[in-house]
Design a protein around this motif. Structure first.
Motif: not given
Ligand code: MN
Length: 289
Positions: A85, A147, A149, A178, A191, A261
């Motif tokens: 997301c 990030e 998550e 991430d 990513k 994130s």
């Molecule tokens: Mn992310």
């Protein structure tokens, strides 16, 4: 139940205190140590309701091994896809203005809207495994960010899942990073470098985490707090994420969905130690090389 994969693709049930693991592999009828043949894991994600009592029985009878004596792997095997997301915490969306101004990235308005995108499953590494910073973006002076998550593991799959039924399709939750090359360029590419999705330390089944919005995420780098948020502040909640993602692409057992994130993203460099804790799940430690 906390499910772990350890050593040579063994299946483990982790004790509630998170200190030991029992090898329950023999309770499966279709286990295959070859990670390429990960069908046993996908079937376990789909059929856990039927397998659970056998695993619980095996966990009661089996020998508890200290976690320090095994090598934990990512608690997922060959997911068909990693859905992630974007823009799911308003404070993170707000900070991205400053971050992208600093790193010189474009900031089209769509980048600031909630949506889902894909990461390459080959970017997954296990808990304790290092993020290896990719040479080219580092040489170009790009910042690479963490990030941390909350991550959904899909149980029963499906397309066009209704929000009201969504939690019936969630097998459990784990932690994922991430890792992201910040700046311009395709989001999936930025990513998807190898090692850019550390996952772990285990999967907590959804019956143990009945409210995914009552959790706390804390990420530190070298002991310094960076990300610190309650999942109650997530903009699009887990059922609506499952509804939306499954309206785009059929979800399949064992797929991962990273829920977005929290604020506090920042740069990581070689030598750093990233520690990500989510209450009710555990802590994942990830060095950076
Ligand atoms: Mn992310």
């Amino acid at each position: 139940m906390k499910l772990a994969i350890f050593d040579e693709q063994r299946l483990g049930v982790v004790s509630s205190d998170g200190r030991s693991v029992v090898d329950v592999t023999d309770a499966l009828h279709d286990h295959d140590a070859d990670p390429i043949g990960a069908g046993w894991w996908v079937r376990l994600m789909r059929d856990l309701d039927a397998t659970r009592s056998r695993l619980e029985e095996a966990a009661k009878r089996g020998k508890a091994l200290p976690l320090s004596s095994v090598r934990l792997r990512a608690p997922v095997l060959n997911p068909g896809k990693i859905v992630a997301c974007a823009a799911n915490y308003s404070a993170h969306v707000a900070e991205m203005g400053t971050v992208l101004h600093r790193v010189g990235g474009a900031r089209p308005s769509w980048l600031m809207d909630f949506d889902v995108f894909l990461k390459a499953p080959s970017s997954i590494v296990g808990p304790g495994e290092a993020i290896v910073l990719p040479q080219r973006p580092v040489a170009e002076g790009k910042e690479i960010h963490h990030e941390g998550e909350l991550t959904i593991v899909v149980g029963r799959g499906g397309a066009n899942i209704a929000e009201a039924d969504a939690l019936d399709h969630v097998r459990g939750y784990t932690i994922a990073l991430d890792i992201t090359v910040r700046g311009e360029g395709d989001r999936s590419r930025r990513k998807s470098y190898d090692t850019f999705t550390p996952v772990g330390p285990w999967l907590v089944t959804a019956d143990e985490l009945t409210d995914p919005h009552a959790l706390h995420i804390a990420l530190t780098v070298n002991g310094q707090p960076r990300q610190d948020v309650d999942t109650s502040t997530m903009t699009v909640k887990v059922p609506a994420i499952v509804e939306y993602a499954s309206s785009v692409m059929r979800l399949e057992p064992g797929d991962l969905i990273l829920t977005g994130s929290p604020p506090g993203v920042g740069k990581i460099v070689a030598g750093d130690l990233v520690e990500t804790t989510i209450s009710g799940i555990g802590t994942m430690r990830t060095p950076v090389r």
